[in-house]
Design a protein around this motif. Structure first.
Motif, PDB file in Angstrom:
ATOM      1  N   UNK A  16      41.631  41.450  42.562  1.00 40.42           N
ATOM      2  CA  UNK A  16      42.846  40.993  41.775  1.00 40.42           C
ATOM      3  C   UNK A  16      43.953  40.833  42.814  1.00 40.42           C
ATOM      4  N   UNK A  17      44.413  39.706  42.307  1.00 40.80           N
ATOM      5  CA  UNK A  17      45.528  39.266  43.072  1.00 40.80           C
ATOM      6  C   UNK A  17      47.337  39.888  42.153  1.00 40.80           C
ATOM      7  N   UNK A  18      48.286  39.974  43.016  1.00 47.08           N
ATOM      8  CA  UNK A  18      48.325  40.980  41.663  1.00 47.08           C
ATOM      9  C   UNK A  18      49.806  40.205  41.799  1.00 47.08           C
ATOM     10  N   UNK A  19      50.310  39.115  42.754  1.00 54.21           N
ATOM     11  CA  UNK A  19      51.297  37.683  42.035  1.00 54.21           C
ATOM     12  C   UNK A  19      51.537  36.762  41.021  1.00 54.21           C
ATOM     13  N   UNK A  20      49.545  36.813  41.168  1.00 50.41           N
ATOM     14  CA  UNK A  20      48.976  36.517  39.889  1.00 50.41           C
ATOM     15  C   UNK A  20      49.102  36.395  38.549  1.00 50.41           C
ATOM     16  N   UNK A  21      48.848  38.521  38.780  1.00 54.02           N
ATOM     17  CA  UNK A  21      49.154  38.624  37.398  1.00 54.02           C
ATOM     18  C   UNK A  21      50.908  38.554  36.418  1.00 54.02           C
ATOM     19  N   UNK A  22      51.626  39.055  37.845  1.00 50.73           N
ATOM     20  CA  UNK A  22      52.623  38.894  37.382  1.00 50.73           C
ATOM     21  C   UNK A  22      53.366  37.278  36.545  1.00 50.73           C
ATOM     22  N   UNK A  23      52.857  36.992  38.007  1.00 53.69           N
ATOM     23  CA  UNK A  23      52.905  35.199  37.053  1.00 53.69           C
ATOM     24  C   UNK A  23      52.304  34.366  35.677  1.00 53.69           C
ATOM     25  N   UNK A  24      50.732  35.042  35.170  1.00 58.72           N
ATOM     26  CA  UNK A  24      50.274  35.184  33.830  1.00 58.72           C
ATOM     27  C   UNK A  24      51.058  35.563  32.670  1.00 58.72           C
ATOM     28  N   UNK A  25      52.246  36.557  33.468  1.00 59.50           N
ATOM     29  CA  UNK A  25      52.519  36.918  31.686  1.00 59.50           C
ATOM     30  C   UNK A  25      52.679  38.219  31.681  1.00 59.50           C
ATOM     31  N   UNK A  26      51.893  39.749  32.906  1.00 57.66           N
ATOM     32  CA  UNK A  26      52.437  40.745  32.702  1.00 57.66           C
ATOM     33  C   UNK A  26      53.176  41.104  33.259  1.00 57.66           C
ATOM     34  N   UNK A  27      53.940  43.010  32.938  1.00 59.49           N
ATOM     35  CA  UNK A  27      54.419  43.167  32.786  1.00 59.49           C
ATOM     36  C   UNK A  27      54.519  44.433  32.927  1.00 59.49           C
ATOM     37  N   UNK A  28      55.635  44.551  35.284  1.00 57.91           N
ATOM     38  CA  UNK A  28      55.191  45.961  35.774  1.00 57.91           C
ATOM     39  C   UNK A  28      55.916  47.309  34.902  1.00 57.91           C
ATOM     40  N   UNK A  29      55.457  48.028  34.494  1.00 55.28           N
ATOM     41  CA  UNK A  29      55.780  48.940  34.315  1.00 55.28           C
ATOM     42  C   UNK A  29      55.309  50.249  34.446  1.00 55.28           C
ATOM     43  N   UNK A  30      56.411  51.329  35.598  1.00 62.01           N
ATOM     44  CA  UNK A  30      56.280  52.004  36.191  1.00 62.01           C
ATOM     45  C   UNK A  30      54.604  51.678  37.354  1.00 62.01           C
ATOM     46  N   UNK A  31      54.079  52.448  37.115  1.00 63.69           N
ATOM     47  CA  UNK A  31      52.728  51.746  38.813  1.00 63.69           C
ATOM     48  C   UNK A  31      51.581  50.867  37.643  1.00 63.69           C
TER      49      UNK A  31
END
Length: 223
Positions: A16-31
């Motif tokens: 995984x690339x966590x930055x790309x996950x956020x850019x994709x539209x995922x929302x970080x909720x807790x961990x």
């Protein structure tokens, strides 16, 4: 009934690339990272969760009754369930293509070993039976001979227990093989000549440098 692990099948050879996950539209909720998307005319909702280790899980909600649609995890092959399953897979595949990077193998150790081989011998694994099969051959580029083979198999093929594992087959001195198979992490060669080859489990039972020394021996033998 066997439950299909759709997410594992799609993501097991990727990181995984966590930055790309956020850019994709995922929302970080807790961990965790959460992504939701309606599909099939808003009749269904996919809820995808990625934990801090990068493990992907998910579920599909039937919005007409607001309950999880579990039929996609069975081997049912009806037209409707197949359509829902395939649309859900397409969502997962798009996430993989957008947010993950391809890896050669499943386990971290198998990928570290592959990195060592690439850097020292300038060879990459050949997936003769297709990458989805998970069997990568390492050849000496001068004589085209194999000096290693990483495979994913069920543990029951070589030891007690079950579950998907990865092994590397290496060619070694016959007397050395006789001694090594008495030790933890070493097994008689799976699917190869047991006199000249040995199987080593790639689950961090053995240190990388110990396996790397044996790779060097195997490479020397096939020269």
């Amino acid at each position: 009934m066997i439950e299909l692990n759709i997410e594992n099948d799609i993501f097991k050879r990727s990181s995984i690339n966590f930055k790309k996950v956020l850019d994709y539209g995922f929302k970080k909720i807790g961990t965790n990272y959460i992504f939701e998307k309606n599909f099939l005319n808003d009749d269904f909702k996919a809820i995808i969760t990625i934990n801090k280790e990068g493990i992907v899980t998910g579920k599909v909600i039937d919005l007409q009754i607001n309950e999880e649609y579990t039929n996609i995890r069975t081997k049912m092959s009806g037209e409707f369930v197949t359509k829902v399953r395939e649309e859900y897979k397409n969502i997962l595949i798009d996430i993989k293509n957008s947010c993950f990077e391809e890896r050669y193998f499943i386990s971290n150790q198998a990928n570290r070993i592959t990195k060592y081989v690439k850097e020292k011998y300038n060879t990459e694994p050949e997936f003769l039976w297709g990458k989805s099969e998970g069997s990568g051959v390492f050849r000496n580029s001068n004589n085209n001979k194999w000096y290693g083979l990483i495979m994913n198999i069920d543990l029951s093929k070589i030891d007690d227990g079950t579950g998907e594992i990865e092994i590397i087959n290496l060619k070694l001195d016959r007397n050395k093989i006789k001694n090594l198979i008495k030790e933890n992490g070493y097994y008689e060669a799976y699917h190869m000549n047991k006199k000249d080859w040995i199987s080593i489990i790639l689950n961090d039972t053995l240190e990388d440098n110990e396996i790397e020394k044996l790779i060097d021996e195997s490479y020397s033998l096939i020269k």
